[in-house]
Every structure is written in C-alpha cells, then in structure tokens.
Design an enzyme around this catalytic site. Structure first.
Site, PDB file in Angstrom:
ATOM      1  N   HIS A  87       0.848  -1.204   0.000  1.00 55.29           N
ATOM      2  CA  HIS A  87       0.000   0.000   0.000  1.00 55.29           C
ATOM      3  C   HIS A  87       0.880   1.249   0.000  1.00 55.29           C
ATOM      4  CE1 HIS A  87      -2.949   2.995   1.129  1.00 55.29           C
ATOM      5  NE2 HIS A  87      -3.889   2.119   0.823  1.00 55.29           N
ATOM      6  N   GLU A 156      -4.095   1.555  -7.381  1.00 53.72           N
ATOM      7  CA  GLU A 156      -4.483   2.709  -6.578  1.00 53.72           C
ATOM      8  C   GLU A 156      -3.563   3.894  -6.894  1.00 53.72           C
ATOM      9  OE1 GLU A 156      -6.677   1.618  -2.737  1.00 53.72           O
ATOM     10  OE2 GLU A 156      -4.557   1.460  -2.298  1.00 53.72           O
ATOM     11  N   GLY A 162      -7.713   8.949  -0.657  1.00 56.77           N
ATOM     12  CA  GLY A 162      -8.148   9.855   0.408  1.00 56.77           C
ATOM     13  C   GLY A 162      -8.231  11.316   0.009  1.00 56.77           C
ATOM     14  N   SER A 198     -10.475   6.950  -3.362  1.00 57.17           N
ATOM     15  CA  SER A 198     -11.629   7.861  -3.281  1.00 57.17           C
ATOM     16  C   SER A 198     -12.922   7.287  -3.847  1.00 57.17           C
ATOM     17  CB  SER A 198     -11.296   9.199  -3.942  1.00 57.17           C
ATOM     18  OG  SER A 198     -10.331   9.873  -3.168  1.00 57.17           O
ATOM     19  N   GLY A 219     -11.200   2.666   1.148  1.00 61.22           N
ATOM     20  CA  GLY A 219     -10.731   3.091   2.461  1.00 61.22           C
ATOM     21  C   GLY A 219     -11.833   3.818   3.212  1.00 61.22           C
ATOM     22  N   GLY A 220     -11.731   5.138   3.273  1.00 64.61           N
ATOM     23  CA  GLY A 220     -12.625   5.981   4.070  1.00 64.61           C
ATOM     24  C   GLY A 220     -14.100   5.607   3.981  1.00 64.61           C
TER      25      GLY A 220
END
Ligand code: PGA
Length: 237
Positions: A87, A156, A162, A198, A219-220
C-alpha cells in the site's frame, strides 16, 4: 464475483468495530466477495459471517522472535484469508520497499493467504507521463521474485487515495488494461485487478461499469456500514 475490499486503515476503535460487525450481519451480501480488513488488534472482533477477513500487514521475516511482528501462521490461525501488501501509505510512511513486499508475499502465500498487492503512480509520475513505466516497475520488481499465484493487484493512484480525486474512466480502463497485459505477457497467467482511491457511493456505479475492473479497494467510505450498504446497493442496481 467482484471483490469489495474494505480497508479500515487505523480508523476504528473497539466499540466501533463491535457495532460494525453487528450491523454487518443485517446486510445481505451476495453480489460481491466482501473482504473486511480491520486493524490487526480487531481481527477477532469480526465473525466472518458472509464475508472474509483480511489483514493490513504481515511480517516480512520468517523468524518468530521479533517483537511487534505478526506472522502468516498467526494470521492463518485467525482465519485471515487476505493480506494487503505494498500500500502506498506503507511505502511512504513505513519506507517499505520491494524486498519487504517480496518477503511479505512469500510469507502470505506459504500460509495459504491471498495477497492484495497495491501499485499506483503518484501525481508527479502522472504529470511527467511516467504512469506506465512506474506500474511496470512496481509489478516486475516484485512479481519476478515470487510465485505469481493467489495474488490480486490493486491499482491505486497515490494522488487519488483519500483526496476525493478520481481518475477519468478512460484512465482507469487504460491503466488496468496495461496491468493485465503485462501480467499475461510476462507471467503467463491472469490476475484480478481492483481499483482503489476515493471510491464512494456517488462514483462506484460508474467505476463498476469500467471494463477490466474486477473489484474495489475502499478506504474511508468503507468505515461506516451505512456508506458500505449504499455502495453495495449501487453495484447491485
Ligand atoms: P480511500 O483509500 O478509499 O480512502 O481513498 C483507499 C485505500 O487507501 O486503499
């Protein structure tokens, strides 16, 4: 079936993960292969009911006498089926490099744990027109040194993680196609390629429609079950 990998990073606390797991049991997940990737201390708080468990890290050492490390054998004993390796946050903040990724991948594969290997260009690479070169390098320098099996690639772009910024549909399609071609040409095999960066409930449907996208690394937006549920509904439409 497409993958939906939820990378919680270091966001949720004990109370949060208990609530998350309880709420998750109310969701009927049938259209995706859902993988929950919590922080290491919380792996056992997830019951794997209708989904799989992933780890955010694995030791790069074989040695079992290293403080703070978690081995493949330990993860396997917890029912962990996937591990994220490479990552961009590990590359940037923990200064992990190819030899770490190679060792981590070997430790995972030897224990029957599938690897989600993350690659992606940063903003400067993109601006300089070096995206393909960077992706090719991140693939070859690692995959040339492991058995290329039970590995999933997560594409990614670093500048999309993010930030709320997402590449164009054409960029995602072209870059994933490039990755798949390299893998097929050089390793005589096919690997699934996920998109990450995102993703949210408003853009997931259009990303899902892009040819070559075998799933998502989120993620978020995956750290709330309501948001997860909305994204799953978007895919199932
Ligand atoms: P993000 O993170 O969805 O919050 O952009 C993706 C990731 O880091 O895997």
């Amino acid at each position: 079936m497409k993958y939906f990998v939820c990378n919680f990073k270091n966001k949720l606390t004990k109370d949060d993960v208990i609530k998350y797991n309880n709420r998750l049991s109310e969701i009927d997940v049938k259209m995706v292969n859902l993988v929950i990737v919590p922080s290491l201390p919380f792996l056992t708080f997830f019951d794997k009911n209708g989904y799989s468990l992933g780890s955010q890290d694995i030791s790069s050492f074989m040695d079992k006498t290293i403080t703070g490390e978690v081995t493949g054998e330990q993860l396997k004993s917890l029912g962990v089926e996937y591990v994220i390796v490479g990552h961009s946050e590990r590359r940037e903040y923990k200064h992990e490099i190819n030899i770490d990724f190679i060792n981590k991948i070997n430790n995972a594969l030897e224990n029957g744990i599938k690897v989600i290997y993350c690659i992606g260009e940063n903003e400067k690479d993109k601006e300089d027109g070096n995206t393909y070169m960077v992706l090719e390098k991140q693939i070859s320098e690692v995959l040339n040194n492991v058995v290329v099996k039970n590995i999933i690639i997560a594409y990614e772009p670093v500048w999309a993680i993010g930030t709320g910024k997402v590449p164009s549909e054409k960029e995602i399609k072209d870059n994933i196609e490039f990755i798949k071609d390299i893998i097929e040409d050089n390793y005589d095999t096919k690997l699934d390629v996920l998109y990450g960066g995102s993703i949210n409930k408003d853009n997931i449907a259009s990303i899902n429609a892009i040819k070559g996208v075998d799933g998502f690394l989120v993620g978020g937006a995956s750290t709330s079950v309501d948001s997860l549920e909305s994204m799953l509904l978007e895919i199932e439409k």
